[in-house]
Every structure is written in structure tokens, then in C-alpha cells.
Design a protein around this motif. Structure first.
Motif, short mmCIF file in Angstrom:
data_model
loop_
_atom_site.label_atom_id
_atom_site.label_comp_id
_atom_site.label_asym_id
_atom_site.label_seq_id
_atom_site.Cartn_x
_atom_site.Cartn_y
_atom_site.Cartn_z
N ARG A 188 0.46 5.74 -0.36
CA ARG A 188 -0.51 6.83 -0.26
C ARG A 188 0.09 8.11 -0.82
NH1 ARG A 188 -0.90 7.56 6.36
NH2 ARG A 188 1.20 8.46 6.67
N TYR A 247 -5.11 6.29 -1.23
CA TYR A 247 -4.37 5.06 -0.97
C TYR A 247 -4.42 4.15 -2.19
CZ TYR A 247 -3.83 6.25 3.94
OH TYR A 247 -3.47 6.85 5.12
N GLY A 261 -6.76 3.70 -6.79
CA GLY A 261 -6.75 4.36 -5.49
C GLY A 261 -8.12 4.51 -4.86
N ASP A 315 -3.17 11.11 8.08
CA ASP A 315 -3.39 9.90 7.28
C ASP A 315 -4.27 10.18 6.07
OD1 ASP A 315 -3.65 8.00 10.34
OD2 ASP A 315 -1.91 8.22 9.02
N ARG A 326 4.24 9.99 -3.89
CA ARG A 326 3.61 8.81 -3.32
C ARG A 326 4.58 8.17 -2.32
NH1 ARG A 326 0.40 5.23 -7.64
NH2 ARG A 326 -0.41 7.35 -7.99
N TRP A 333 0.85 -1.18 0.00
CA TRP A 333 0.00 0.00 0.00
C TRP A 333 0.89 1.23 0.00
CZ3 TRP A 333 -5.17 0.00 -0.65
CH2 TRP A 333 -5.87 -1.18 -0.41
#
Length: 121
Positions: free
Chosen positions: A35, A89, A114, A85, A42, A33
Motif C-alpha cells: 500500500r 493498495y 491499485g 489504513d 510503498r 499486497w
């Protein structure tokens, strides 16, 4: 042609939880993963070896996020989320060697579109 499709994103308050899923995960591949926020590169979040034999996490999510997989789906459990956060993603697949080299973006050659996660304070 193999495809990765993420789901499970949404809006959540700080301290809450979400589960992201990535359909089409390849069990014999290294899966990860990443983000990304607008205007930023990224960044790697977590990776998991083929066969789920080992995992790796970015320092920013250790103890809060958990990556797991079954034969066809990759998961990311987000717990105790914070506004930082907030991001899009993406799941990614690469050869087994990608996991050995950590969360290096260039080692992954298959990407999903995503799913957006938004954390409010």
C-alpha cells in the motif's frame, strides 16, 4: 503478457471491513499486497507463498487483515480498519524466493495499478 487487476476498494468507516481482490494472480508465484499513500514509499502489507502454504504480515495489520488466494485470484480481507489504513493498495507477483525475503518491494516484478481504500473516522 500477464496482468494483475485489483478491485474491491472504496470508502468505509473505521471499524468496518472490505475485501480486495487481484485477478490474474499466478498460483506458482509469491503474491503480496502493498500500500502507498501520497508522498510516502510503498509498504508491504502481506504476502502468501505459492500454493498458499504460508503467509506473512506487517505488524501494523496483524490480527486485522487476512491474505488468501485461489488458483487465479489473490484476496485481502481488511477487518477493523482504522484511518491509517487509507492508501492505494497494489497487488504484486514475484518468484517464490520473494516470499522467503519478506515484504521486500524489489523482489516483486509484476504489479497491478491499485485500488483505493479510504477509511473515515
Amino acid at each position: 503478457q500477464a496482468q494483475l487487476v485489483e478491485s474491491g476498494g472504496g470508502s468505509v468507516q473505521a471499524g468496518g471491513s472490505l475485501r480486495l481482490a487481484c485477478a490474474g494472480a499466478q498460483y506458482t508465484y509469491c503474491m503480496a499486497w502493498f500500500r502507498q499513500t501520497s508522498g510516502n514509499e510503498r509498504e508491504g502489507v502481506a504476502s502468501i507463498y505459492p500454493g498458499a502454504t504460508s503467509t506473512s504480515y506487517a505488524d501494523s495489520v496483524k490480527g486485522r487483515f487476512t491474505i488468501s488466494r485461489d488458483e487465479n485470484t489473490l484476496y485481502l480481507y481488511l477487518n477493523n480498519v482504522v484511518p491509517e489504513d487509507t492508501a492505494m493498495y497494489h497487488c504484486a507477483a514475484g518468484p517464490g524466493s520473494a516470499c522467503v525475503q519478506g515484504l521486500e518491494i524489489t523482489k516483486y516484478n509484476l504489479w497491478g495499478q491499485g485500488t483505493q481504500v479510504t477509511v473515515s473516522s
